[in-house]
Design a protein around this motif. Structure first.
Motif, PDB file in Angstrom:
ATOM      1  N   GLN A   1       0.423  11.888  -6.169  1.00  0.00           N
ATOM      2  CA  GLN A   1       0.479  12.806  -5.041  1.00  0.00           C
ATOM      3  C   GLN A   1       1.844  12.707  -4.386  1.00  0.00           C
ATOM      4  O   GLN A   1       2.369  11.597  -4.208  1.00  0.00           O
ATOM      5  CB  GLN A   1      -0.605  12.483  -4.022  1.00  0.00           C
ATOM      6  CG  GLN A   1      -0.678  13.440  -2.845  1.00  0.00           C
ATOM      7  CD  GLN A   1      -1.239  14.786  -3.242  1.00  0.00           C
ATOM      8  OE1 GLN A   1      -2.257  14.878  -3.903  1.00  0.00           O
ATOM      9  NE2 GLN A   1      -0.548  15.841  -2.832  1.00  0.00           N
ATOM     10  N   VAL A   2       2.403  13.855  -4.047  1.00  0.00           N
ATOM     11  CA  VAL A   2       3.641  13.904  -3.275  1.00  0.00           C
ATOM     12  C   VAL A   2       3.337  14.610  -1.965  1.00  0.00           C
ATOM     13  O   VAL A   2       2.772  15.707  -1.961  1.00  0.00           O
ATOM     14  CB  VAL A   2       4.759  14.649  -4.032  1.00  0.00           C
ATOM     15  CG1 VAL A   2       6.020  14.705  -3.173  1.00  0.00           C
ATOM     16  CG2 VAL A   2       5.053  13.973  -5.368  1.00  0.00           C
TER      17      VAL A   2
ATOM     18  N   GLN B   1       2.303  15.133   6.797  1.00  0.00           N
ATOM     19  CA  GLN B   1       1.115  15.697   6.165  1.00  0.00           C
ATOM     20  C   GLN B   1       0.012  14.644   6.103  1.00  0.00           C
ATOM     21  O   GLN B   1       0.266  13.437   6.173  1.00  0.00           O
ATOM     22  CB  GLN B   1       1.430  16.195   4.752  1.00  0.00           C
ATOM     23  CG  GLN B   1       2.257  17.469   4.736  1.00  0.00           C
ATOM     24  CD  GLN B   1       2.450  18.006   3.325  1.00  0.00           C
ATOM     25  OE1 GLN B   1       2.746  17.273   2.381  1.00  0.00           O
ATOM     26  NE2 GLN B   1       2.287  19.323   3.188  1.00  0.00           N
ATOM     27  N   SER B   2      -1.221  15.130   5.936  1.00  0.00           N
ATOM     28  CA  SER B   2      -2.349  14.212   5.819  1.00  0.00           C
ATOM     29  C   SER B   2      -2.982  14.357   4.445  1.00  0.00           C
ATOM     30  O   SER B   2      -2.815  15.380   3.768  1.00  0.00           O
ATOM     31  CB  SER B   2      -3.383  14.511   6.907  1.00  0.00           C
ATOM     32  OG  SER B   2      -3.888  15.824   6.747  1.00  0.00           O
TER      33      SER B   2
ATOM     34  N   SER C   1     -13.312   5.995   0.992  1.00  0.00           N
ATOM     35  CA  SER C   1     -12.095   6.810   1.009  1.00  0.00           C
ATOM     36  C   SER C   1     -11.073   6.246   1.983  1.00  0.00           C
ATOM     37  O   SER C   1     -11.416   5.581   2.969  1.00  0.00           O
ATOM     38  CB  SER C   1     -12.432   8.259   1.373  1.00  0.00           C
ATOM     39  OG  SER C   1     -12.972   8.313   2.677  1.00  0.00           O
ATOM     40  N   LEU C   2      -9.804   6.528   1.692  1.00  0.00           N
ATOM     41  CA  LEU C   2      -8.680   6.083   2.519  1.00  0.00           C
ATOM     42  C   LEU C   2      -7.935   7.316   3.003  1.00  0.00           C
ATOM     43  O   LEU C   2      -7.538   8.148   2.191  1.00  0.00           O
ATOM     44  CB  LEU C   2      -7.737   5.194   1.705  1.00  0.00           C
ATOM     45  CG  LEU C   2      -6.495   4.679   2.418  1.00  0.00           C
ATOM     46  CD1 LEU C   2      -6.866   3.610   3.445  1.00  0.00           C
ATOM     47  CD2 LEU C   2      -5.495   4.101   1.405  1.00  0.00           C
ATOM     48  N   ARG C   3      -7.713   7.433   4.300  1.00  0.00           N
ATOM     49  CA  ARG C   3      -7.072   8.614   4.854  1.00  0.00           C
ATOM     50  C   ARG C   3      -5.750   8.252   5.524  1.00  0.00           C
ATOM     51  O   ARG C   3      -5.684   7.277   6.286  1.00  0.00           O
ATOM     52  CB  ARG C   3      -7.984   9.321   5.849  1.00  0.00           C
ATOM     53  CG  ARG C   3      -7.370  10.606   6.428  1.00  0.00           C
ATOM     54  CD  ARG C   3      -8.399  11.558   6.969  1.00  0.00           C
ATOM     55  NE  ARG C   3      -7.775  12.744   7.531  1.00  0.00           N
ATOM     56  CZ  ARG C   3      -7.428  13.815   6.805  1.00  0.00           C
ATOM     57  NH1 ARG C   3      -7.650  13.840   5.491  1.00  0.00           N
ATOM     58  NH2 ARG C   3      -6.876  14.867   7.395  1.00  0.00           N
ATOM     59  N   LEU C   4      -4.740   9.065   5.224  1.00  0.00           N
ATOM     60  CA  LEU C   4      -3.461   8.991   5.905  1.00  0.00           C
ATOM     61  C   LEU C   4      -3.400  10.215   6.816  1.00  0.00           C
ATOM     62  O   LEU C   4      -3.365  11.349   6.333  1.00  0.00           O
ATOM     63  CB  LEU C   4      -2.292   9.027   4.922  1.00  0.00           C
ATOM     64  CG  LEU C   4      -2.018   7.798   4.074  1.00  0.00           C
ATOM     65  CD1 LEU C   4      -3.094   7.593   3.013  1.00  0.00           C
ATOM     66  CD2 LEU C   4      -0.648   7.904   3.413  1.00  0.00           C
TER      67      LEU C   4
ATOM     68  N   THR D   1       3.930   9.387  -3.100  1.00  0.00           N
ATOM     69  CA  THR D   1       5.311   9.479  -2.625  1.00  0.00           C
ATOM     70  C   THR D   1       5.327  10.348  -1.372  1.00  0.00           C
ATOM     71  O   THR D   1       4.774  11.448  -1.378  1.00  0.00           O
ATOM     72  CB  THR D   1       6.222  10.108  -3.684  1.00  0.00           C
ATOM     73  OG1 THR D   1       6.177   9.297  -4.873  1.00  0.00           O
ATOM     74  CG2 THR D   1       7.659  10.182  -3.191  1.00  0.00           C
ATOM     75  N   VAL D   2       5.945   9.827  -0.314  1.00  0.00           N
ATOM     76  CA  VAL D   2       6.081  10.589   0.926  1.00  0.00           C
ATOM     77  C   VAL D   2       7.564  10.874   1.148  1.00  0.00           C
ATOM     78  O   VAL D   2       8.377   9.951   1.271  1.00  0.00           O
ATOM     79  CB  VAL D   2       5.504   9.830   2.132  1.00  0.00           C
ATOM     80  CG1 VAL D   2       5.607  10.690   3.393  1.00  0.00           C
ATOM     81  CG2 VAL D   2       4.059   9.429   1.874  1.00  0.00           C
TER      82      VAL D   2
END
Lengths: 113, 115
Positions: free
Chosen positions: B11-12, B17-18, B75-78, B113-114
């Motif tokens: 994921q980029v 963003q979340s 689940s893990l949330r940013l 990757t952020v």
């Protein structure tokens, strides 16, 4: 809290030679010490573990030794093969976070054929 | 028997963003974990769930939230991604918390990757 140090960070050996990876831990209450192997692009997989009431454990070509007095434990791989090439992590249980594992930084093992 | 599965694999994100990382296990394990793996630092515990209905912070929980949706899923949330959260994330499970350890099984990981 628990601190686990792992050495060396990289290790290159010739096929057929032995490899030794060493870890030290800080918490004398730790009682469980697993070793994980991580192949490229995959998650870590348990290869061997040892509990604090045992000094040595063997499983075919791999063995782990534990010195509780010195607070260090080691992974020994004999007769290394190319498929042993991977990243190896040691870990120790901790009283923090409900008795969770604290991991070492990892050792990249390369077996040259 | 798939073991521990994670989605997505890669994921980029852009800063701010979340996203939610999904994890599921089919081994009927009670305990589940989220780790991050950074070069030279091993695996560090973010959050864990000792049993269905409970979650607790680990070593590096800041910037993350978790949900134990049921016994299988964790689940893990940013909420607002930051470049410092660029890492490989691993989910793990084991049968139960106990004084005597039982093996912890890991998923294949999510590379985030952020930018």
């Amino acid at each position: 809290g628990e601190n686990v140090e792992q050495h060396p960070s990289t290790l290159s050996v010739q096929e057929g030679d032995s490899a030794v990876i060493k870890c030290t831990y800080s918490d004398s209450a730790s009682n469980y010490f697993p070793w994980y192997k991580q192949e490229l692009g995959k998650g870590p997989q348990l290869i061997i573990d040892i509990r604090s009431n045992v000094g040595e454990k063997k499983d075919q070509r791999i063995a782990v030794t534990l010195n509780k007095t010195a607070k260090h434990f080691s992974l020994h791989i004999t007769e290394t093969q190319p498929e042993d090439s991977a990243v190896y992590f040691c870990a120790a249980s901790t009283r923090e976070y409900g008795n969770k594992l604290v991991f070492g930084a990892g050792t990249i093992l390369r077996v040259k054929s | 028997n798939a073991g521990v599965t994670q989605t997505p694999k890669f994921q980029v994100l852009k800063t701010g963003q979340s996203m939610t990382l999904q994890c599921a296990q089919d081994m009927n394990h009670n305990s589940m974990y989220w780790y991050r793996q950074d070069p030279g630092m091993g695996l560090r515990l973010i959050y864990y769930s000792a049993s269905e209905g409970t979650t607790d912070k680990g070593e590096v929980p800041n910037g993350y939230n978790v949900s134990r949706l049921n016994k299988r899923e964790f689940s893990l949330r940013l909420e607002s991604a930051a470049p410092s959260q660029t890492s490989v994330y691993f989910c793990a499970s084991r049968l139960q918390e106990s004084l005597y350890y039982n093996e912890q099984f890991f998923g294949p990981g999510t590379r985030l990757t952020v930018l």
